[in-house]
Design an enzyme around this catalytic site. Structure first.
Site: not given
Length: 472
Positions: A112, A142, A218
């Site tokens: 993402h 992901d 992230s």
């Protein structure tokens, strides 16, 4: 002659003194242990205890990942005619973190973070910048793998930890770039393992930590006290957008599988068991003679799939895979997916009240993939539809039910400006045309070649069967 009573008194005194002496020795020996837990630091060495050496070792392998995507906003036809306004491009930037896992510049991050981007830029901890190449992006896990070219220079890396040995209470550090403020280190513990109800990816099996993780973290590293990569930080639970002490990381065992796939061919193939299952409730556990709810009940077995070939049946209760307990289907899928195709997965099975071990050789799901999509271009209402045959592999790639009753043709997409957009939507399953089942794309094309200007269609949309006749 000495009175025996006097001797007894002397012996008693000697024993009393001896006992007291032993007690004092034990007290002296144990005193430092109790004092250590209660006293303030007694030396400069104790005062200076710090994670700093660990951070110095690990932080050079954590990078910032910058992405850019150019979007075009077009002027209206009237604006172009009257004012000559040209189309304008807008650059959308995003920021995340990444981890160097190979000294030649291989970097892992979250899918993402890079999804939809046109360009990728990596900034090292010493502020050097490099353009990056995307090797692999996998939305289902992901995870994404980037590569930068540093010539002959060997970059610092983080070795993979064995995340199977991670326990609740283990100390961990999270390293990343939250909110774009620069490389930041936070510490905490592993709060939970095997979280499968987070809903971030299809292969949910997360490590939970209370180390502060915020937007921008992230793709960053979660490391243990040995400086090993335990997981890749990927999500947080928050009602405010900031850390509330509930962060989630993808375990290193899955990260390693994706990296290995990226550097050895560029395709991540998820092994497949060929079964569907449901979690064991407390009531089911009691009927199975279990003291607590654990495992999954097999509800479907795909014909000729790995589970069927190994002898698994509907109604079997799978309590563990490779000696690791499972509690739902997501956990089962994850533990199968960390194995390479062709490897054996050892399933602990309860059947008829008796325990047994069944070894399943995991394999890629069979059937058509997205590479087999066909564009229909005949003179019918299907003109402009991109279709593909239903298969377990297609189901895995698109999150569909591989055990959907019946067969059909999956509508992958529809082209703008074509007649098919009036009748079909991506995700529709074409079951039959003019009363003839459509099991393959060739079946559909054969029916269309013989049809006139009227089509009787049966499709499945959002789980509901829709029938109708279209005339043109």
């Amino acid at each position: 002659m000495t009175d025996p009573r006097t001797m007894t008194k002397h012996v008693s005194k000697l024993l009393a003194f001896a006992s007291l002496a032993v007690l004092m020795l034990i007290t002296v020996a144990l005193a430092p242990m109790f004092a250590q837990a209660q006293q303030v630091p007694q030396s400069q060495e104790q005062i200076s205890l710090s994670f700093a050496p660990l951070v110095r070792q690990a932080s050079p392998a954590v990078v910032n990942v910058y992405t850019a995507k150019v979007t075009t906003s077009r002027a209206t036809t009237m604006e172009q005619l009257l004012y000559g306004v040209p189309a304008q491009g807008t650059v959308q930037n995003s920021l995340g973190s990444g981890v160097i896992v190979a000294s030649d510049g291989v970097i892992i991050t979250n899918n993402h973070v890079i999804q939809g981007a046109d360009t990728f830029r990596v900034v090292l901890s010493d502020r050097r910048e490099y353009e990056a190449e995307l090797l692999l992006a996998d939305a289902r896990t992901d995870l994404a793998v980037l590569k930068i070219d540093t010539g002959t220079e060997q970059l610092p890396t983080l070795p993979f930890a064995d995340s199977r040995g991670v326990q609740v209470g283990d100390l961990v550090l999270a390293i990343g770039n939250p909110f774009g403020v620069g490389q930041t280190v936070t510490n905490g513990i592993i709060s939970a393992t095997a979280r499968t109800d987070v809903g971030v990816s299809d292969y949910s099996f997360f490590l939970q930590t209370d180390a502060a993780v915020n937007p921008g973290n992230s793709g960053g590293a979660l490391i243990n006290t040995k400086g090993e990569l335990v997981g890749v930080n990927t999500a947080i639970y928050s009602r405010t957008g900031g850390s509330v002490g509930i962060g989630f990381a993808i375990p290193s065992e899955m990260v390693k599988r994706v990296v290995d796939a990226a550097v050895n061919g560029g395709t991540f193939v998820r092994p497949w068991l060929g079964l569907a299952a449901q979690a064991v409730s407390f009531d089911i556990a009691k009927t199975q003679g279990l003291s607590r709810p654990v495992g999954v009940i097999v509800t479907e077995v795909y014909p000729e799939g790995p589970a069927a070939k190994a002898g698994l049946r509907r109604g079997d209760l799978v309590t563990a895979i490779d000696d690791r307990e499972v509690f739902d289907e997501k956990g089962l899928k994850f533990l199968a997916a960390v194995r390479k195709p062709g490897e054996l997965a050892k399933l602990s099975v309860l059947r008829g009240g008796k325990s047994q071990t069944i070894s399943v050789r995991v394999q890629p799901p069979p059937g058509a993939t997205e590479a087999d999509v066909v564009l229909l271009s005949d003179a019918s209402i299907f003109n402009g539809a991109r279709v593909i045959e239903l298969s377990p592999r297609l189901a895995e790639e698109n999150g569909l039910d591989p055990f959907s009753k019946g067969s059909g043709i999956y509508v992958h997409s529809v082209t703008r400006g074509t007649i098919s957009r009036n009748y079909f939507q991506p995700g529709d399953i074409i079951r039959a045309v003019n009363g003839k089942p459509t099991k393959t794309v060739k079946d559909l094309q054969a029916v269309l070649s013989k049809s006139g200007r009227s089509w009787e269609i049966e499709i499945e949309r959002n789980g509901r069967t829709v029938k109708g006749t279209v005339k043109t």
